[in-house]
Scaffold this active site. Structure first.
Site, mmCIF file in Angstrom:
data_model
loop_
_atom_site.group_PDB
_atom_site.id
_atom_site.type_symbol
_atom_site.label_atom_id
_atom_site.label_comp_id
_atom_site.label_asym_id
_atom_site.label_seq_id
_atom_site.Cartn_x
_atom_site.Cartn_y
_atom_site.Cartn_z
ATOM 1 N N LYS A 188 0.991 -1.309 0.129
ATOM 2 C CA LYS A 188 -0.031 0.184 0.443
ATOM 3 C C LYS A 188 1.226 1.524 0.252
ATOM 4 O O LYS A 188 0.998 2.138 -0.726
ATOM 5 C CB LYS A 188 -0.561 -0.321 1.043
ATOM 6 C CG LYS A 188 -1.609 -1.147 1.593
ATOM 7 C CD LYS A 188 -2.790 -1.341 3.190
ATOM 8 C CE LYS A 188 -1.482 -0.775 3.873
ATOM 9 N NZ LYS A 188 -1.381 -2.179 4.378
ATOM 10 N N ARG A 231 -10.464 -0.449 9.178
ATOM 11 C CA ARG A 231 -9.225 -1.288 9.655
ATOM 12 C C ARG A 231 -9.919 -1.770 10.177
ATOM 13 O O ARG A 231 -10.208 -2.963 10.431
ATOM 14 C CB ARG A 231 -8.561 -0.610 9.778
ATOM 15 C CG ARG A 231 -7.085 -0.162 9.481
ATOM 16 C CD ARG A 231 -6.189 -1.678 9.205
ATOM 17 N NE ARG A 231 -4.865 -1.848 9.752
ATOM 18 C CZ ARG A 231 -3.946 -0.671 9.777
ATOM 19 N NH1 ARG A 231 -3.838 0.093 8.434
ATOM 20 N NH2 ARG A 231 -2.838 -1.063 10.328
ATOM 21 N N ARG A 238 12.570 -3.835 4.683
ATOM 22 C CA ARG A 238 11.495 -2.794 4.780
ATOM 23 C C ARG A 238 13.111 -2.096 5.489
ATOM 24 O O ARG A 238 13.079 -1.726 6.838
ATOM 25 C CB ARG A 238 10.095 -2.597 5.106
ATOM 26 C CG ARG A 238 10.039 -1.463 5.207
ATOM 27 C CD ARG A 238 8.572 -0.912 4.829
ATOM 28 N NE ARG A 238 7.993 -1.314 5.962
ATOM 29 C CZ ARG A 238 6.437 -1.751 6.090
ATOM 30 N NH1 ARG A 238 5.458 -1.077 5.282
ATOM 31 N NH2 ARG A 238 6.202 -1.591 7.438
ATOM 32 N N ARG A 283 10.922 0.336 10.807
ATOM 33 C CA ARG A 283 9.902 0.973 11.950
ATOM 34 C C ARG A 283 10.012 -0.328 12.772
ATOM 35 O O ARG A 283 10.499 -1.227 12.774
ATOM 36 C CB ARG A 283 8.839 0.644 11.144
ATOM 37 C CG ARG A 283 8.229 1.476 10.527
ATOM 38 C CD ARG A 283 7.078 1.670 9.662
ATOM 39 N NE ARG A 283 6.150 0.420 10.013
ATOM 40 C CZ ARG A 283 4.843 0.116 9.549
ATOM 41 N NH1 ARG A 283 4.741 0.857 8.460
ATOM 42 N NH2 ARG A 283 3.347 -0.295 10.387
ATOM 43 N N ARG A 338 0.070 -8.425 13.718
ATOM 44 C CA ARG A 338 -0.724 -7.465 13.015
ATOM 45 C C ARG A 338 -1.447 -7.896 12.519
ATOM 46 O O ARG A 338 -2.271 -7.710 11.778
ATOM 47 C CB ARG A 338 0.757 -6.796 12.015
ATOM 48 C CG ARG A 338 1.426 -6.077 13.202
ATOM 49 C CD ARG A 338 2.431 -5.539 12.782
ATOM 50 N NE ARG A 338 2.609 -4.923 11.182
ATOM 51 C CZ ARG A 338 3.514 -4.080 11.102
ATOM 52 N NH1 ARG A 338 4.753 -4.631 11.212
ATOM 53 N NH2 ARG A 338 4.226 -3.727 9.189
HETATM 54 P P1 AP5 Z 1 5.172 -1.212 2.277
HETATM 55 O O1 AP5 Z 1 4.616 -0.879 0.879
HETATM 56 O O2 AP5 Z 1 5.738 -0.588 2.738
HETATM 57 O O3 AP5 Z 1 4.156 -2.394 2.759
HETATM 58 P P2 AP5 Z 1 1.806 -1.602 3.241
HETATM 59 O O4 AP5 Z 1 1.223 -2.307 2.817
HETATM 60 O O5 AP5 Z 1 2.142 -0.482 3.450
HETATM 61 O O6 AP5 Z 1 2.262 -2.171 4.710
HETATM 62 P P3 AP5 Z 1 2.288 -1.727 6.405
HETATM 63 O O7 AP5 Z 1 3.466 -2.618 7.276
HETATM 64 O O8 AP5 Z 1 2.813 -0.271 5.807
HETATM 65 O O9 AP5 Z 1 0.655 -2.001 6.113
HETATM 66 P P4 AP5 Z 1 0.743 -1.730 8.099
HETATM 67 O O10 AP5 Z 1 -1.023 -2.246 8.193
HETATM 68 O O11 AP5 Z 1 1.437 -3.207 8.703
HETATM 69 O O12 AP5 Z 1 0.871 -0.360 8.865
HETATM 70 P P5 AP5 Z 1 0.392 0.858 8.530
HETATM 71 O O13 AP5 Z 1 1.522 1.838 8.778
HETATM 72 O O14 AP5 Z 1 -1.061 0.819 8.158
HETATM 73 O O15 AP5 Z 1 5.424 -2.674 1.312
HETATM 74 C C1 AP5 Z 1 6.572 -3.793 2.804
HETATM 75 C C2 AP5 Z 1 8.265 -3.602 1.978
HETATM 76 O O16 AP5 Z 1 7.263 -4.497 0.490
HETATM 77 C C3 AP5 Z 1 8.619 -2.493 1.375
HETATM 78 O O17 AP5 Z 1 9.933 -2.542 2.141
HETATM 79 C C4 AP5 Z 1 8.638 -3.047 -0.019
HETATM 80 O O18 AP5 Z 1 9.652 -2.026 -0.985
HETATM 81 C C5 AP5 Z 1 8.393 -4.024 -0.446
HETATM 82 N N1 AP5 Z 1 7.465 -4.215 -1.476
HETATM 83 C C6 AP5 Z 1 6.846 -3.588 -1.723
HETATM 84 N N2 AP5 Z 1 5.993 -3.907 -2.722
HETATM 85 C C7 AP5 Z 1 6.329 -5.223 -2.949
HETATM 86 C C8 AP5 Z 1 6.444 -6.129 -4.297
HETATM 87 N N3 AP5 Z 1 5.379 -6.018 -5.406
HETATM 88 N N4 AP5 Z 1 7.198 -6.310 -4.487
HETATM 89 C C9 AP5 Z 1 8.083 -6.652 -4.091
HETATM 90 N N5 AP5 Z 1 8.344 -6.128 -2.549
HETATM 91 C C10 AP5 Z 1 7.824 -5.058 -2.718
HETATM 92 O O19 AP5 Z 1 0.024 0.871 10.600
HETATM 93 C C11 AP5 Z 1 0.748 0.600 11.556
HETATM 94 C C12 AP5 Z 1 -0.281 0.398 13.318
HETATM 95 O O20 AP5 Z 1 -0.504 1.774 13.257
HETATM 96 C C13 AP5 Z 1 -0.719 -0.090 12.950
HETATM 97 O O21 AP5 Z 1 -0.776 -1.404 13.325
HETATM 98 C C14 AP5 Z 1 -1.961 0.348 14.293
HETATM 99 O O22 AP5 Z 1 -1.792 -0.002 15.279
HETATM 100 C C15 AP5 Z 1 -1.857 1.941 13.447
HETATM 101 N N6 AP5 Z 1 -3.164 2.027 12.959
HETATM 102 C C16 AP5 Z 1 -2.609 2.601 11.536
HETATM 103 N N7 AP5 Z 1 -3.729 2.375 11.207
HETATM 104 C C17 AP5 Z 1 -4.970 2.518 11.689
HETATM 105 C C18 AP5 Z 1 -6.274 2.694 11.697
HETATM 106 N N8 AP5 Z 1 -7.116 2.511 10.526
HETATM 107 N N9 AP5 Z 1 -6.987 1.818 12.949
HETATM 108 C C19 AP5 Z 1 -6.283 1.149 14.269
HETATM 109 N N10 AP5 Z 1 -4.972 1.446 14.224
HETATM 110 C C20 AP5 Z 1 -4.180 1.748 12.768
HETATM 111 ZN ZN ZN Z 2 2.268 1.438 4.637
#
Ligand code: AP5
Ligand code: ZN
Length: 213
Positions: A13, A88, A127, A160, A171
C-alpha cells in the site's frame, strides 16, 4: 474521487500510494504514517497510540476516526484522496460513510491488495523507510543506491519498530479478525477491485491504473 487501499501489512500500500497520488493528483492519507509522526513528536495522540502500535494491535477507533475527520476537511484534499490503511474496522467504515455523506461525497473504489501471508514476513523484515518523504525501500526488492541512505535527500533510512517477525504475527491477526470484514462491507456496495499484490511493483501499479481508469 476517493479510494481506499486495504490489505495486510507489507502488501504494498505504502509503495503504490505515492505513485498513484502523483498521477491522479490525489491527497495521500496514511493513518499509520500520521500515527508514527504523532508518536515521534510525543503529542497527546501519539502518547495514546504508542502502546497498541508497538504490540501490533489496532489503535482505538475514536483516535483514528478523529485524525481522518480532520484531514479530509483540508483544502488540499478537496480534489479527492487515497486512504492508505483506513478504514481498518467496520466501525471505522461506518463512521467514514457518515463523514463523507455530510460532505456530499462517497468512496468510489476500494483496492484489495490480495496476497498470501507467507510472503509478508520477508517484505516486512527487509523494509527501510525515509519518514519525511514516505519513500519505502526493500533490502532485496527495491534497494537504495547506498545502503541505509535515501536516494533523493541523502538522509538516513530507518526500520519501523513494529517490523519484526514477532510483531507481524499480531498485525496479521488484527488484520484477519478486524479488517477482513471491512472488505466484505465494501463488496456489498460493489466498489471493490482485486489486485495481485504478490506481483512485482510495476505490475501492481499497472493493475491499479487499470482499475482506476
Ligand atoms: P509497503 O508498501 O511499505 O507495505 P504496506 O502495505 O504499506 O504495509 P505496512 O506494513 O505499512 O502496513 P500496515 O498496515 O501494517 O502499517 P500501517 O502503517 O498502516 O511494502 C512493504 C515492503 O515490501 C517494502 O520494503 C517494499 O519496498 C516491499 N514491496 C512492496 N511492494 C512490493 C512488491 N510488489 N514486490 C516486492 N517487494 C515489495 O499501520 C501501523 C500501525 O498503526 C497498526 O499496526 C496500528 O497499530 C496503527 N494503525 C494504522 N492505521 C490504523 C487504523 N485505521 N485503525 C487502527 N489502528 C491503525
Ligand atoms: Zn504502509
Amino acid at each position: 474521487g476517493l479510494r481506499s487501499f486495504l490489505r495486510p501489512p507489507g502488501s504494498g500500500k505504502g509503495t503504490q500510494s505515492p505513485i498513484i497520488k502523483d498521477e491522479y493528483c490525489l491527497c495521500h492519507l496514511a493513518t499509520g504514517d500520521m500515527l508514527r509522526a504523532a508518536v515521534a513528536a510525543k503529542t497527546p495522540l501519539g502518547v495514546k497510540a504508542k502502546e497498541a502500535m508497538d504490540k501490533g494491535e489496532l489503535v482505538s477507533d475514536d483516535l483514528v476516526v478523529g485524525i481522518i475527520d480532520e484531514a479530509i476537511k483540508k483544502p488540499s484534499c478537496q480534489k479527492g484522496f487515497i486512504l492508505d490503511g483506513f478504514p481498518r474496522t467496520v466501525v471505522q467504515a461506518e463512521k467514514l460513510d457518515e463523514m463523507l455523506t455530510k460532505q456530499g461525497t462517497k468512496i468510489d473504489k476500494v483496492l484489495n491488495f490480495a496476497i498470501d501471508d507467507a510472503i509478508l514476513e520477508e517484505r516486512i523484515t527487509g523494509r527501510w523507510i525515509h519518514p519525511p518523504s514516505g519513500r519505502t525501500y526493500h533490502m532485496k526488492y527495491a534497494p537504495p543506491k547506498v545502503p541505509g541512505i535515501d536516494d533523493v535527500s541523502g538522509e538516513p533510512l530507518i526500520q519501523r519498530k513494529d517490523d519484526t517477525a514477532e510483531v507481524l504475527k499480531s498485525r496479521l491477526e488484527a488484520f484477519h479478525r478486524q479488517t477482513e470484514p471491512v472488505i466484505d462491507y465494501y463488496y456489498k456496495k460493489g466498489v471493490v477491485s482485486q489486485l495481485h499484490a504478490e506481483k512485482p511493483p510495476k505490475d501492481v501499479t499497472a493493475e491499479i491504473q487499470k482499475s482506476l481508469s
